[in-house]
Design an enzyme around this catalytic site. Structure first.
Site, mmCIF file in Angstrom:
data_model
loop_
_atom_site.group_PDB
_atom_site.id
_atom_site.type_symbol
_atom_site.label_atom_id
_atom_site.label_comp_id
_atom_site.label_asym_id
_atom_site.label_seq_id
_atom_site.Cartn_x
_atom_site.Cartn_y
_atom_site.Cartn_z
ATOM 1 N N ARG A 152 -6.152 2.242 -2.735
ATOM 2 C CA ARG A 152 -5.142 1.425 -2.048
ATOM 3 C C ARG A 152 -4.621 2.157 -0.812
ATOM 4 O O ARG A 152 -4.513 1.570 0.263
ATOM 5 C CB ARG A 152 -4.004 1.105 -3.026
ATOM 6 C CG ARG A 152 -4.447 0.093 -4.075
ATOM 7 C CD ARG A 152 -3.337 -0.257 -5.045
ATOM 8 N NE ARG A 152 -3.763 -1.382 -5.869
ATOM 9 C CZ ARG A 152 -3.471 -1.533 -7.163
ATOM 10 N NH1 ARG A 152 -2.729 -0.631 -7.781
ATOM 11 N NH2 ARG A 152 -3.897 -2.581 -7.821
ATOM 12 N N HIS A 176 0.988 7.114 -13.116
ATOM 13 C CA HIS A 176 0.580 5.834 -12.531
ATOM 14 C C HIS A 176 1.784 4.897 -12.613
ATOM 15 O O HIS A 176 1.851 4.024 -13.439
ATOM 16 C CB HIS A 176 -0.597 5.281 -13.329
ATOM 17 C CG HIS A 176 -1.180 4.022 -12.768
ATOM 18 N ND1 HIS A 176 -1.540 3.883 -11.454
ATOM 19 C CD2 HIS A 176 -1.475 2.837 -13.352
ATOM 20 C CE1 HIS A 176 -2.034 2.661 -11.263
ATOM 21 N NE2 HIS A 176 -2.000 2.013 -12.406
#
Ligand code: APR
Length: 309
Positions: A152, A176
């Site tokens: 990303r 995460h």
């Protein structure tokens, strides 16, 4: 020589797309498992019927029976529930911990030498569950998060600078979650750190968009979460292991003193090869980076502390 065998547990969006990528690359035979009857069989058959058109000979089958998974080289775990309205994060944690424990126990019994790649969220906590449930050494229990978060970041860097994604590199460390640590100093375009290519406010904006990357997709989809990029990321880890490529990829692994962290699954750069996590790549962090990493570690530790025992 026979092909490698990969089991993908959870025939939902992430699982089925991961299975498709592995089979279509001809990388391994794939067994797709789900608790819902017919779902993995139907998707498996559909994927097998695509093979003549795509042009690969990997076998792909769906099943509800773990006996069919026996002797897998890799088991990718995507089974779980998405957060429903009215369900707290802690409810989700308990529910998915139960699912991951059950599926890993069964898969590990049938494939005692497999390498586990965990994808189910909340990722860092699910890795702890998988380590316990399998009894495997830490080298064979890996979480998929960093590859996705870095992908990303790379996407946003490439878009911002109008350059090929191929020439971008990015490292995102830590848990995460909202506290993940995009490391801009080590994120580069053709080797040049983005901190030298972009003003600080733009670097910060890209870091924030990266940390919010999963939520941005959920807000658009409304009825589900990202799966193309997660599946591509799981595939990259599978490929590095099966082809013993020794890629250096950010993965979630159990730290035992590395990065000043003990006994916790956190995302760090590792060397991925045939033996799974072959080495942790310890990089120097500045005081600010280590502080951000420590904050992320504290958030993971809190979540893991809430796991049902
Ligand atoms: N055993 C096997 N499969 C199960 C079990 C179980 N005990 N419980 C649930 N499943 C299956 C569901 O039937 C469903 O097909 O897991 C699948 C999950 O698929 P989706 O709901 O489509 O979710 P997906 O988008 O694939 O995400 C899966 O990956 O990225 C993470 O946060 C995401 O935790 C989520 C996971």
């Amino acid at each position: 020589m026979s092909r490698n065998k990969v089991t993908v547990i959870g025939a939902g969006n992430v699982g089925a797309t991961t299975a498709q990528r592995i089979a279509e690359a001809g990388l391994a035979d794939v067994v797709l498992v789900d608790i819902v009857e017919g779902l993995p069989q139907g998707k498996g058959l559909d994927l097998a019927e695509a093979a003549p058109v795509v042009g690969h000979d990997a076998r792909i089958v769906g099943t509800n029976d773990y006996a069919d998974t026996a002797g897998s080289d890799i088991v990718v775990v995507t089974s779980g529930l998405a957060r429903q309205p009215g369900m707290s994060r802690d409810d989700l944690l308990a529910k998915n911990a139960g699912i991951v424990r059950a599926v890993v126990e069964q898969a590990a019994r049938h494939s005692p030498d497999a390498i586990l790649i965990i994808v189910t969220n909340p990722l860092d906590a699910m890795c702890h569950v998988a380590l316990q449930a399998s009894g495997f050494p830490r080298e064979r229990v890996l979480g998929m998060a960093g590859v996705l978060d870095s992908a990303r970041f790379r996407t946003f860097i490439a878009q911002e600078l109008g350059v090929s994604v191929e020439d971008t590199h990015a490292f995102v460390l830590g848990g995460h979650g909202d506290t993940m640590v995009p490391l801009s100093r080590y994120s580069t375009v053709a080797g040049v750190p983005i901190t030298e290519l972009l003003p600080p406010d733009r670097v910060k904006a890209l870091e924030e968009r990266t940390a919010n990357g999963g939520a941005e997709v959920i807000a658009l989809l409304k009825t589900g979460s990202a799966f193309y990029a997660p599946a591509a990321s799981a595939f990259e880890m599978v490929e590095s292991i099966l082809l013993d490529r020794k890629r250096v990829l950010p993965c979630t692994v159990l730290l035992q003193g590395e990065f000043k962290t003990e006994g916790l699954f956190v995302g760090v750069p590792v060397v991925l090869g045939a033996r799974g996590m072959e080495r942790i790549f310890e990089i120097e962090l500045t005081a600010d980076e280590q502080a951000a990493f420590d904050r992320s570690v504290a958030a993971v530790r809190e979540l893991v502390g809430k796991l049902p025992t």
